[in-house]
Design a protein around this motif. Sequence first.
Motif, short mmCIF file in Angstrom:
data_model
loop_
_atom_site.label_atom_id
_atom_site.label_comp_id
_atom_site.label_asym_id
_atom_site.label_seq_id
_atom_site.Cartn_x
_atom_site.Cartn_y
_atom_site.Cartn_z
N THR A 72 0.82 -1.22 0.00
CA THR A 72 0.00 0.00 0.00
C THR A 72 0.85 1.26 0.00
O THR A 72 0.35 2.34 -0.29
CB THR A 72 -0.89 0.07 1.25
N GLY A 73 2.12 1.13 0.41
CA GLY A 73 2.93 2.34 0.56
C GLY A 73 2.64 3.08 1.86
O GLY A 73 3.19 4.14 2.10
N VAL A 74 1.78 2.55 2.68
CA VAL A 74 1.50 3.15 4.00
C VAL A 74 2.36 2.39 5.01
O VAL A 74 2.12 1.21 5.28
CB VAL A 74 0.01 3.04 4.36
N LEU A 75 3.39 3.05 5.52
CA LEU A 75 4.38 2.35 6.35
C LEU A 75 3.78 1.78 7.62
O LEU A 75 4.10 0.68 8.04
CB LEU A 75 5.53 3.30 6.70
N LEU A 76 2.91 2.58 8.28
CA LEU A 76 2.28 2.12 9.52
C LEU A 76 0.79 1.97 9.24
O LEU A 76 0.01 2.85 9.55
CB LEU A 76 2.52 3.14 10.64
N HIS A 77 0.42 0.88 8.61
CA HIS A 77 -0.97 0.69 8.21
C HIS A 77 -1.73 0.07 9.38
O HIS A 77 -1.43 -1.03 9.83
CB HIS A 77 -1.04 -0.21 6.99
N THR A 411 6.98 -0.25 1.05
CA THR A 411 6.60 -1.04 2.22
C THR A 411 6.79 -2.54 2.00
O THR A 411 6.37 -3.35 2.83
CB THR A 411 5.12 -0.76 2.58
N VAL A 412 7.41 -2.90 0.87
CA VAL A 412 7.61 -4.33 0.57
C VAL A 412 9.06 -4.71 0.87
O VAL A 412 9.99 -4.06 0.39
CB VAL A 412 7.28 -4.64 -0.90
N ASP A 413 9.25 -5.73 1.66
CA ASP A 413 10.58 -6.27 1.92
C ASP A 413 11.13 -6.84 0.60
O ASP A 413 10.44 -7.61 -0.06
CB ASP A 413 10.43 -7.40 2.96
N PRO A 414 12.36 -6.46 0.21
CA PRO A 414 12.91 -6.99 -1.06
C PRO A 414 12.87 -8.52 -1.12
O PRO A 414 12.77 -9.09 -2.21
CB PRO A 414 14.36 -6.49 -1.06
N ALA A 415 12.90 -9.16 0.04
CA ALA A 415 12.83 -10.62 0.06
C ALA A 415 11.50 -11.12 -0.50
O ALA A 415 11.37 -12.29 -0.87
CB ALA A 415 13.02 -11.14 1.48
N ASP A 416 10.49 -10.25 -0.57
CA ASP A 416 9.17 -10.65 -1.08
C ASP A 416 9.00 -10.31 -2.56
O ASP A 416 7.95 -10.59 -3.14
CB ASP A 416 8.06 -9.97 -0.28
N ASP A 417 10.01 -9.72 -3.19
CA ASP A 417 9.87 -9.29 -4.59
C ASP A 417 9.55 -10.45 -5.52
O ASP A 417 8.77 -10.31 -6.47
CB ASP A 417 11.13 -8.56 -5.07
N GLU A 418 10.16 -11.61 -5.24
CA GLU A 418 9.95 -12.76 -6.11
C GLU A 418 8.49 -13.25 -6.04
O GLU A 418 7.85 -13.48 -7.07
CB GLU A 418 10.89 -13.88 -5.68
N THR A 419 7.99 -13.36 -4.82
CA THR A 419 6.58 -13.74 -4.61
C THR A 419 5.66 -12.75 -5.31
O THR A 419 4.67 -13.12 -5.96
CB THR A 419 6.24 -13.73 -3.10
N LEU A 420 6.03 -11.47 -5.20
CA LEU A 420 5.24 -10.41 -5.79
C LEU A 420 5.24 -10.55 -7.32
O LEU A 420 4.18 -10.48 -7.96
CB LEU A 420 5.88 -9.07 -5.38
N ALA A 421 6.43 -10.77 -7.89
CA ALA A 421 6.55 -10.88 -9.35
C ALA A 421 5.65 -11.99 -9.88
O ALA A 421 4.93 -11.81 -10.87
CB ALA A 421 8.01 -11.14 -9.73
N GLU A 422 5.70 -13.12 -9.21
CA GLU A 422 4.89 -14.27 -9.63
C GLU A 422 3.40 -13.92 -9.61
O GLU A 422 2.67 -14.17 -10.56
CB GLU A 422 5.15 -15.39 -8.62
N ALA A 423 2.97 -13.29 -8.51
CA ALA A 423 1.56 -12.95 -8.35
C ALA A 423 1.10 -11.93 -9.40
O ALA A 423 0.03 -12.07 -9.98
CB ALA A 423 1.31 -12.42 -6.96
#
Length: 429
Positions: A72-77, A411-423
């Motif tokens: 979302t880009g909201v750091l403290l959601h 707000t996305v951890d770079p470790a999640d980029d791969e999961t994100l790309a797939e989705a």
Amino acid sequence: MSEPPLASNTPSQRDRPPSVDRLARSLASSGLPHPVLVEVARSAIAANRADHAADMAEQRARRLLTPVINATGVLLHTNLGRAPFGHESTASYTNLELSLASGKRGSRWNLVGELAATACGADAAIVVNNCAGAVLLSLAALAAGEGVAVSRGDLVEIGGGFRIPDVMRQSGAQLVEVGTTNRTRLSDFQQVQDDIALVMDVHRSNYRIEGFTESVSVDQLATVDVPLIADIGSGLLDATCPWLEGPPPPWLRDEPAARQTLEAGADLVLFSGDKLLGGPQAGIIAGRADLVERCRTHPLARALRPGSLVTGALQALLLTYLERRGNDIPFWRMATTPVEQLEERARGLASETGWEWVQTEATPGGGTLPGVTIPSCGVATDANVIAPLRARMRPIIGRVEEGRTIIDLRTVDPADDETLAEALAESSR
Ligand SMILES: *Cc1c(COP(=O)(O)O)cnc(C)c1O
């Protein structure tokens, strides 16, 4: 033969239609425990929708707490648990209430309270469950049955029904409103000085008053002849951010910090653990030792104290601050990632997924810093795919603007980029 007991907490096989049990067993692949599946099966049968029981079980499973990707880009959601913070904890005993020096009973209050005090330059501090608890406890301990002066411009409602006048009433203290909504002067406080036990300053975390305004600064309020409590809410420890390698980010400019508020003359500061502090849900009361001690020994303190999970997590966080390793605090790492790095990730993601890379504006969120934005980058697509992204095993929470779905990488951890790309690639197929 004796009758079975009339009321039983665990329904026996006898009073459950056999089909409920059978239906529940057929839902086992949802991963939910059998007693929960029995409830699902019951309501499916009661609604005459046994054919929908599998969907209902899946919906029930989706209500469990689960890790999500915050795009979302909201750091403290607020809906996503505010600050992201993990903490290792094993099933071990701890010295929560044991003094390892004397072997006698110790106090949990000292454990993390001392570190919190050091971190913000206070004489003493204690930790309770959240900042609302810190406000309630300090008012009850320091002003029950007495008056507390608050500017009319500070009578705030934080999200989720936390209203200063209501908390004040619950604490047993009497609200003494001074000044007006837009303008309050020092003389307004001085006029009621003989009728009050405290002055409370409340940070306008989530709104601004603009135009013909006047308010009283902490150093002016400190000249009133009663203790001054400042509810700063947001939990910024020190305006100079010594835990960061670079200077404080410009978007922090007008945010009150615990250390500077105490230096300006507040006798106590109150703040949250899971806003700008970037830790677990907690509330910190820091300042003059005698006032902190009155809070600690008030009967409500027992009802508001955290256990070893929160104490351990907050201790780990405060040690990280004191070691000046801000980059190891997920909130600060995300908040201060250079936008060029986000752009590089966004371009990579775009080429992998067919989405378009875009510049975005992230926000601190969490009811802090209203109107403040942080330059950011992400990817976007021309359709609203927010629901399918949220429905994934690892839910991805993005935002929609004018029919476009935006994934903000701040707000996305770079470790999640791969999961994100797939989705994202799947969603645009
Ligand atoms: C957020 C906030 C609170 C409530 O804090 P919780 O930790 O959510 O209980 C209280 N006061 C101010 C000024 C706040 O910003």
